[in-house]
Scaffold this active site. Structure first.
Site, PDB file in Angstrom:
ATOM      1  N   CYS A 111       0.829  -1.211   0.000  1.00 58.93           N
ATOM      2  CA  CYS A 111       0.000   0.000   0.000  1.00 58.93           C
ATOM      3  C   CYS A 111       0.861   1.258   0.000  1.00 58.93           C
ATOM      4  O   CYS A 111       1.408   1.604  -1.050  1.00 58.93           O
ATOM      5  CB  CYS A 111      -1.000  -0.040   1.151  1.00 58.93           C
ATOM      6  SG  CYS A 111      -2.491   0.919   0.801  1.00 58.93           S
ATOM      7  N   HIS A 218      -3.740  -5.150   0.466  1.00 57.30           N
ATOM      8  CA  HIS A 218      -3.174  -5.621   1.732  1.00 57.30           C
ATOM      9  C   HIS A 218      -3.155  -7.137   1.792  1.00 57.30           C
ATOM     10  O   HIS A 218      -4.075  -7.760   2.315  1.00 57.30           O
ATOM     11  CB  HIS A 218      -3.956  -5.034   2.909  1.00 57.30           C
ATOM     12  CG  HIS A 218      -3.694  -3.591   3.090  1.00 57.30           C
ATOM     13  ND1 HIS A 218      -2.708  -3.110   3.916  1.00 57.30           N
ATOM     14  CD2 HIS A 218      -4.248  -2.513   2.482  1.00 57.30           C
ATOM     15  CE1 HIS A 218      -2.683  -1.789   3.827  1.00 57.30           C
ATOM     16  NE2 HIS A 218      -3.596  -1.407   2.957  1.00 57.30           N
ATOM     17  N   GLU A 220      -1.303  -8.928   3.626  1.00 55.75           N
ATOM     18  CA  GLU A 220      -1.005  -9.405   4.985  1.00 55.75           C
ATOM     19  C   GLU A 220      -2.287  -9.759   5.747  1.00 55.75           C
ATOM     20  O   GLU A 220      -2.240 -10.341   6.838  1.00 55.75           O
ATOM     21  CB  GLU A 220      -0.221  -8.337   5.760  1.00 55.75           C
ATOM     22  CG  GLU A 220      -1.029  -7.184   6.340  1.00 55.75           C
ATOM     23  CD  GLU A 220      -1.466  -6.153   5.305  1.00 55.75           C
ATOM     24  OE1 GLU A 220      -1.144  -6.303   4.112  1.00 55.75           O
ATOM     25  OE2 GLU A 220      -2.112  -5.164   5.713  1.00 55.75           O
TER      26      GLU A 220
HETATM   27  N1  LIG Z   1      -2.289   6.637   2.971  1.00 52.18           N
HETATM   28  C1  LIG Z   1      -2.057   6.082   1.663  1.00 52.18           C
HETATM   29  C2  LIG Z   1      -1.714   4.592   1.791  1.00 52.18           C
HETATM   30  C3  LIG Z   1      -2.899   3.802   2.310  1.00 52.18           C
HETATM   31  C4  LIG Z   1      -2.495   2.683   3.252  1.00 52.18           C
HETATM   32  O1  LIG Z   1      -1.349   2.272   3.352  1.00 52.18           O
HETATM   33  N2  LIG Z   1      -3.475   2.241   4.016  1.00 52.18           N
HETATM   34  C5  LIG Z   1      -3.204   1.348   5.128  1.00 52.18           C
HETATM   35  C6  LIG Z   1      -4.315   1.370   6.138  1.00 52.18           C
HETATM   36  C7  LIG Z   1      -3.871   0.828   7.494  1.00 52.18           C
HETATM   37  C8  LIG Z   1      -3.183  -0.538   7.385  1.00 52.18           C
HETATM   38  O2  LIG Z   1      -3.816  -1.530   6.980  1.00 52.18           O
HETATM   39  O3  LIG Z   1      -1.966  -0.615   7.666  1.00 52.18           O
HETATM   40  C9  LIG Z   1      -3.266   6.262   0.761  1.00 52.18           C
HETATM   41  O4  LIG Z   1      -4.341   6.630   1.273  1.00 52.18           O
HETATM   42  O5  LIG Z   1      -3.136   6.006  -0.450  1.00 52.18           O
END
Ligand SMILES: N[C@@H](CCC(=O)NCCCC(=O)O)C(=O)O
Length: 249
Positions: A111, A218, A220
């Site tokens: 992400c 995600h 994970e």
């Molecule tokens: N803020 C960025 C990346 C989005 C992101 O990494 N979300 C993760 C949410 C929490 C987690 O699961 O760790 C965007 O908005 O593009």
């Protein structure tokens, strides 16, 4: 033989009035149980981290975060005034990525981690996706609990010439989606591994490196329930073990 040792990037968060270096458990759990590696948390420091740290590691995982990569890192104006930033995370992650490239250290970006990789490779981002013409809303649902936020949200089409297709043998998947930034200009030398239905690049790799993969979703989350997610962590763990036994040995 010890298990590969992987660094994971932390974020700066305030908890009960204290500044903290924070990593969400699901990244550590997926790395330990699905990639079969051990994990150390790398602090978020604006000035960046010493490359010597990576010389002691067998891989690097760039975690997701609710904060966004500062547009100044890709020469864009602050095009989203309430963009939540984390300069300490930016400083650490971008310095670590550049060092990992030099060391040919296995690199998995998730992400925000994909976005950081794209910027480190000279690419750019755009935001907020939901306000841009022709693009879907890639944010998680604003109803329901955390579990519902990581449910499959949109289709994904893999590049038949890419690493992810080689790992899975499938071209089409459904993935979760929790982001409002996305790739605009692809970084130099990066391969678009997968696309969302609106054409947004959702996974990248650098084919000139042993393992450099970034994914916008995600994997994970409940890796045991999603073959694509599991394949990513298995391949990363294998690449880290190979690095430990060859390049680093
Ligand atoms: N803020 C960025 C990346 C989005 C992101 O990494 N979300 C993760 C949410 C929490 C987690 O699961 O760790 C965007 O908005 O593009």
């Amino acid at each position: 033989m010890h298990k590969p040792l992987i660094g994971v990037t932390a974020c700066q968060r305030q908890i009960e009035g204290h500044h903290c270096h924070m990593v969400v458990n699901k990244y550590v759990d997926a790395l330990r149980h699905s990639a079969n590696v051990e994990v150390v948390v790398l602090p978020a420091l604006a000035e960046g981290l010493n490359e010597g740290i990576l010389e002691r590691l067998d891989g690097l995982c760039l975690t997701g975060s609710y904060s966004n990569v500062d547009p100044r890192h890709y020469a864009a104006d602050q095009d989203h005034p309430d963009c939540r930033l984390d300069p300490d995370r930016d400083g650490s992650a971008l310095s670590l990525i550049r060092a990992a490239r030099r060391l040919k250290l296995p690199l998995l970006g998730i992400c925000r981690g994909l976005q950081e990789m794209n910027v480190a490779w000279g690419g750019s981002l755009r935001q907020p996706l939901q306000a841009l013409p022709g693009l879907m809303d890639h944010r998680e649902p604003d109803t329901g609990g955390v579990n519902s936020h990581y449910e499959p949200a949109h289709a994904l089409s893999l590049n038949p010439d890419g690493m992810l297709y080689r790992l899975t043998g499938e071209l089409n998947f459904e993935v979760n989606s929790l982001h409002q930034q996305g790739i605009d200009r692809l970084g130099e030398g990066l391969l678009a591994e997968a696309l969302a239905p609106d054409g947004l690049v959702e996974a990248i790799s650098d084919p000139t490196l042993p393992f450099a993969l970034g994914v916008q979703w995600h994997p994970e989350w409940r890796t045991d329930e999603h073959p694509l997610y599991a394949a990513i962590f298995t391949a990363f763990g294998t690449a880290c073990a190979h690095y430990r036994d060859t390049i680093k040995a």
